[in-house]
Scaffold this motif. Structure first.
Motif, PDB file in Angstrom:
ATOM      1  N   THR A 131     -12.436  -0.538   7.578  1.00  0.00           N
ATOM      2  CA  THR A 131     -11.292   0.439   7.404  1.00  0.00           C
ATOM      3  C   THR A 131     -10.342   2.043   7.974  1.00  0.00           C
ATOM      4  O   THR A 131      -9.787   2.422   8.859  1.00  0.00           O
ATOM      5  N   ASP A 132     -11.324   2.722   7.277  1.00  0.00           N
ATOM      6  CA  ASP A 132     -10.547   4.172   7.765  1.00  0.00           C
ATOM      7  C   ASP A 132     -12.067   4.312   8.945  1.00  0.00           C
ATOM      8  O   ASP A 132     -10.736   5.088   9.705  1.00  0.00           O
ATOM      9  N   THR A 133     -12.653   3.778   9.065  1.00  0.00           N
ATOM     10  CA  THR A 133     -13.567   4.653  10.632  1.00  0.00           C
ATOM     11  C   THR A 133     -12.322   3.734  11.661  1.00  0.00           C
ATOM     12  O   THR A 133     -12.857   3.725  12.945  1.00  0.00           O
ATOM     13  N   LEU A 134     -11.678   1.913  11.319  1.00  0.00           N
ATOM     14  CA  LEU A 134     -10.698   1.777  12.395  1.00  0.00           C
ATOM     15  C   LEU A 134      -9.495   2.622  13.383  1.00  0.00           C
ATOM     16  O   LEU A 134      -9.434   2.927  13.832  1.00  0.00           O
ATOM     17  N   ASP A 135      -9.642   3.359  11.457  1.00  0.00           N
ATOM     18  CA  ASP A 135      -8.557   4.150  12.067  1.00  0.00           C
ATOM     19  C   ASP A 135      -9.244   5.281  12.768  1.00  0.00           C
ATOM     20  O   ASP A 135      -7.855   6.131  13.608  1.00  0.00           O
ATOM     21  N   ARG A 136      -9.922   5.472  12.605  1.00  0.00           N
ATOM     22  CA  ARG A 136     -10.693   6.960  13.048  1.00  0.00           C
ATOM     23  C   ARG A 136     -11.292   6.975  14.435  1.00  0.00           C
ATOM     24  O   ARG A 136     -10.932   7.528  14.894  1.00  0.00           O
ATOM     25  N   VAL A 137     -11.376   5.519  15.474  1.00  0.00           N
ATOM     26  CA  VAL A 137     -10.842   5.340  16.279  1.00  0.00           C
ATOM     27  C   VAL A 137      -9.553   4.799  17.181  1.00  0.00           C
ATOM     28  O   VAL A 137      -9.694   4.548  18.355  1.00  0.00           O
ATOM     29  N   GLY A 138      -8.569   4.476  16.297  1.00  0.00           N
ATOM     30  CA  GLY A 138      -7.511   3.820  17.045  1.00  0.00           C
ATOM     31  C   GLY A 138      -7.216   2.524  16.791  1.00  0.00           C
ATOM     32  O   GLY A 138      -6.458   1.954  17.879  1.00  0.00           O
ATOM     33  N   VAL A 139      -7.986   1.458  16.066  1.00  0.00           N
ATOM     34  CA  VAL A 139      -8.088  -0.036  16.206  1.00  0.00           C
ATOM     35  C   VAL A 139      -7.031  -0.424  14.211  1.00  0.00           C
ATOM     36  O   VAL A 139      -7.530   0.571  13.733  1.00  0.00           O
ATOM     37  N   SER A 140      -5.869  -1.240  15.124  1.00  0.00           N
ATOM     38  CA  SER A 140      -5.152  -1.189  14.025  1.00  0.00           C
ATOM     39  C   SER A 140      -5.856  -2.471  13.648  1.00  0.00           C
ATOM     40  O   SER A 140      -6.663  -3.545  13.951  1.00  0.00           O
ATOM     41  N   TRP A 141      -5.462  -2.779  12.190  1.00  0.00           N
ATOM     42  CA  TRP A 141      -5.580  -3.622  11.058  1.00  0.00           C
ATOM     43  C   TRP A 141      -4.894  -4.347  10.453  1.00  0.00           C
ATOM     44  O   TRP A 141      -4.144  -3.764  10.539  1.00  0.00           O
ATOM     45  N   ARG A 142      -4.970  -5.563  10.136  1.00  0.00           N
ATOM     46  CA  ARG A 142      -4.627  -6.133   8.959  1.00  0.00           C
ATOM     47  C   ARG A 142      -5.648  -6.930   8.107  1.00  0.00           C
ATOM     48  O   ARG A 142      -6.469  -6.970   8.024  1.00  0.00           O
ATOM     49  N   SER A 143      -5.466  -6.608   6.432  1.00  0.00           N
ATOM     50  CA  SER A 143      -6.351  -7.409   5.009  1.00  0.00           C
ATOM     51  C   SER A 143      -5.143  -8.005   4.774  1.00  0.00           C
ATOM     52  O   SER A 143      -4.553  -8.026   4.536  1.00  0.00           O
ATOM     53  N   ARG A 144      -5.992  -8.879   4.391  1.00  0.00           N
ATOM     54  CA  ARG A 144      -5.828 -10.452   2.853  1.00  0.00           C
ATOM     55  C   ARG A 144      -7.279 -10.160   1.932  1.00  0.00           C
ATOM     56  O   ARG A 144      -7.720 -10.473   2.236  1.00  0.00           O
ATOM     57  N   ARG A 145      -6.062 -10.240   0.528  1.00  0.00           N
ATOM     58  CA  ARG A 145      -7.662 -10.553  -0.419  1.00  0.00           C
ATOM     59  C   ARG A 145      -7.932 -12.036  -0.180  1.00  0.00           C
ATOM     60  O   ARG A 145      -6.730 -13.128  -0.829  1.00  0.00           O
ATOM     61  N   ARG A 146      -8.655 -12.812  -0.404  1.00  0.00           N
ATOM     62  CA  ARG A 146      -9.102 -14.410  -0.846  1.00  0.00           C
ATOM     63  C   ARG A 146      -8.875 -14.453  -2.290  1.00  0.00           C
ATOM     64  O   ARG A 146      -9.202 -13.534  -2.919  1.00  0.00           O
ATOM     65  N   ALA A 147      -9.199 -15.873  -2.598  1.00  0.00           N
ATOM     66  CA  ALA A 147      -8.545 -16.277  -4.108  1.00  0.00           C
ATOM     67  C   ALA A 147     -10.590 -15.777  -4.843  1.00  0.00           C
ATOM     68  O   ALA A 147     -10.577 -15.104  -5.847  1.00  0.00           O
ATOM     69  N   THR A 148     -10.962 -15.639  -3.685  1.00  0.00           N
ATOM     70  CA  THR A 148     -12.683 -15.031  -4.577  1.00  0.00           C
ATOM     71  C   THR A 148     -12.828 -13.929  -4.721  1.00  0.00           C
ATOM     72  O   THR A 148     -13.960 -13.038  -5.170  1.00  0.00           O
ATOM     73  N   GLY A 149     -11.696 -12.770  -4.067  1.00  0.00           N
ATOM     74  CA  GLY A 149     -12.043 -11.528  -4.231  1.00  0.00           C
ATOM     75  C   GLY A 149     -12.615 -10.723  -3.145  1.00  0.00           C
ATOM     76  O   GLY A 149     -11.926  -9.187  -2.983  1.00  0.00           O
ATOM     77  N   ALA A 150     -12.449 -11.208  -2.068  1.00  0.00           N
ATOM     78  CA  ALA A 150     -12.974 -11.236  -1.111  1.00  0.00           C
ATOM     79  C   ALA A 150     -11.881 -10.817   0.350  1.00  0.00           C
ATOM     80  O   ALA A 150     -11.132 -11.277   0.024  1.00  0.00           O
ATOM     81  N   HIS A 151     -12.287  -9.817   0.827  1.00  0.00           N
ATOM     82  CA  HIS A 151     -11.600  -8.941   1.773  1.00  0.00           C
ATOM     83  C   HIS A 151     -11.180  -9.378   2.884  1.00  0.00           C
ATOM     84  O   HIS A 151     -12.579  -9.122   3.305  1.00  0.00           O
ATOM     85  N   ASP A 152     -10.421  -9.987   3.952  1.00  0.00           N
ATOM     86  CA  ASP A 152     -10.619  -9.852   5.407  1.00  0.00           C
ATOM     87  C   ASP A 152     -10.310  -9.596   5.988  1.00  0.00           C
ATOM     88  O   ASP A 152      -8.956  -9.375   5.998  1.00  0.00           O
ATOM     89  N   VAL A 153     -10.479  -8.600   6.868  1.00  0.00           N
ATOM     90  CA  VAL A 153      -9.872  -7.312   7.488  1.00  0.00           C
ATOM     91  C   VAL A 153     -10.046  -8.358   8.984  1.00  0.00           C
ATOM     92  O   VAL A 153     -11.226  -8.186   9.727  1.00  0.00           O
ATOM     93  N   SER A 154      -9.230  -8.311  10.001  1.00  0.00           N
ATOM     94  CA  SER A 154      -8.241  -8.732  11.034  1.00  0.00           C
ATOM     95  C   SER A 154      -8.385  -7.836  11.864  1.00  0.00           C
ATOM     96  O   SER A 154      -7.201  -7.116  11.273  1.00  0.00           O
ATOM     97  N   VAL A 155      -8.468  -7.731  13.092  1.00  0.00           N
ATOM     98  CA  VAL A 155      -8.760  -6.931  14.435  1.00  0.00           C
ATOM     99  C   VAL A 155      -8.212  -8.223  15.664  1.00  0.00           C
ATOM    100  O   VAL A 155      -8.543  -9.220  15.992  1.00  0.00           O
ATOM    101  N   ALA A 156      -5.990  -8.326  16.060  1.00  0.00           N
ATOM    102  CA  ALA A 156      -6.004  -9.191  16.506  1.00  0.00           C
ATOM    103  C   ALA A 156      -5.345  -8.969  17.877  1.00  0.00           C
ATOM    104  O   ALA A 156      -5.038  -9.671  18.368  1.00  0.00           O
ATOM    105  N   ARG A 157      -4.563  -7.488  17.462  1.00  0.00           N
ATOM    106  CA  ARG A 157      -3.608  -7.228  19.090  1.00  0.00           C
ATOM    107  C   ARG A 157      -4.326  -6.786  20.188  1.00  0.00           C
ATOM    108  O   ARG A 157      -5.746  -6.606  19.714  1.00  0.00           O
TER     109      ARG A 157
END
Length: 261
Positions: A220-246
């Protein structure tokens, strides 16, 4: 056992291009003796059988490193790679496990390994439904200091300053490597009723899923660096899902990453 004349004749034949076995039969000298004479002769002349030099390391020896290939390979390693040091081998190996559904990703990974390790031989290890791209090198831990005991999400994953400089300079290959390992590009869809008719709308989206907080933060820090917005949610398993949708962000990802192939 053999006079100097026999040895000199053997060396003369070897230097002219004769094979060891031919010289052995011609002079009635055991193949092992011929091989030993050839090795000693080449050593005296500044040559050596096999490789002309030992594999060099960008960190230890200052060998030039293809930073774009390394950034991509680092992304693959953080997602699906590991370094092992089995007891039967004196040299550790890097293995990156890649699904057979994406032969293009497998080819890119092999090309990156060969570019980053030009003095070492890369190979494939086949498994059911996937293949490991594999390379042996004594300097793997020099280039991947994140290696350590246990799973990646159970230990801190922090880039060294020199690695961060490479990622900053080659952000897109790093992102591409992470997506090719633990990411995907999918088509979401929805249906709306417009003018009394049901219409289906499709829109692409990028996902990256990983259990390590540190690896997700690097992404996500690298996405910020290139100017891509993102959203993140944590699963019940503990894994993160990072989505780029715009739409604009997906278009930028398509330009530099694209679907797996």
């Amino acid at each position: 056992m053999y006079d100097i004349g026999t040895r000199q004749r053997a060396l003369s034949l070897l230097r002219s291009g004769a094979k060891n076995a031919t010289v052995s039969r011609t002079l009635n000298v055991p193949p092992g003796t011929i091989s030993s004479w050839k090795h000693e002769d080449r050593a005296k002349r500044g040559e050596s059988p096999g490789r002309c030099h030992r594999p060099l390391c960008p960190r230890c020896d200052g060998r030039e490193l293809d930073e774009a290939a390394y950034a991509y390979l680092l992304g693959l390693y953080l997602g699906d790679g590991h370094i092992s040091h089995p007891r039967q081998h004196r040299v550790p190996s890097l293995r990156i496990t890649l699904d057979d559904a994406w032969p293009g990703v497998q080819r890119e990974a092999m090309a990156a390994v060969r570019t980053a390790f030009p003095d070492n031989t890369a190979s494939w290890a086949r498994k059911t439904g996937c293949r490991d791209v594999k390379v042996y090198s004594k300097h793997l831990v020099c280039l991947f200091p994140q290696h350590g005991p246990g799973r990646k999400h159970e230990r801190a994953i922090v880039l060294e300053p020199w690695q961060q400089e490479i990622v900053d300079a080659h952000s897109w290959p790093f992102i591409r490597g992470l997506i090719h390992s633990d990411g995907s590009r999918i088509l979401n869809w929805t249906e709306k009723t417009i003018g009394g008719r049901m219409k289906r709308y499709e829109y692409p989206r990028y996902f990256f899923t990983n259990t390590s907080d540190d690896i997700v933060r690097l992404y996500t820090d690298t996405l910020d660096r290139v100017g891509v917005s993102w959203r993140s949610r944590r699963r019940a398993t503990g894994a993160h899902d990072v989505s780029v949708a715009r739409r604009d962000d997906v278009a930028l990802m398509d330009q530099y990453v694209g679907p797996k192939h």
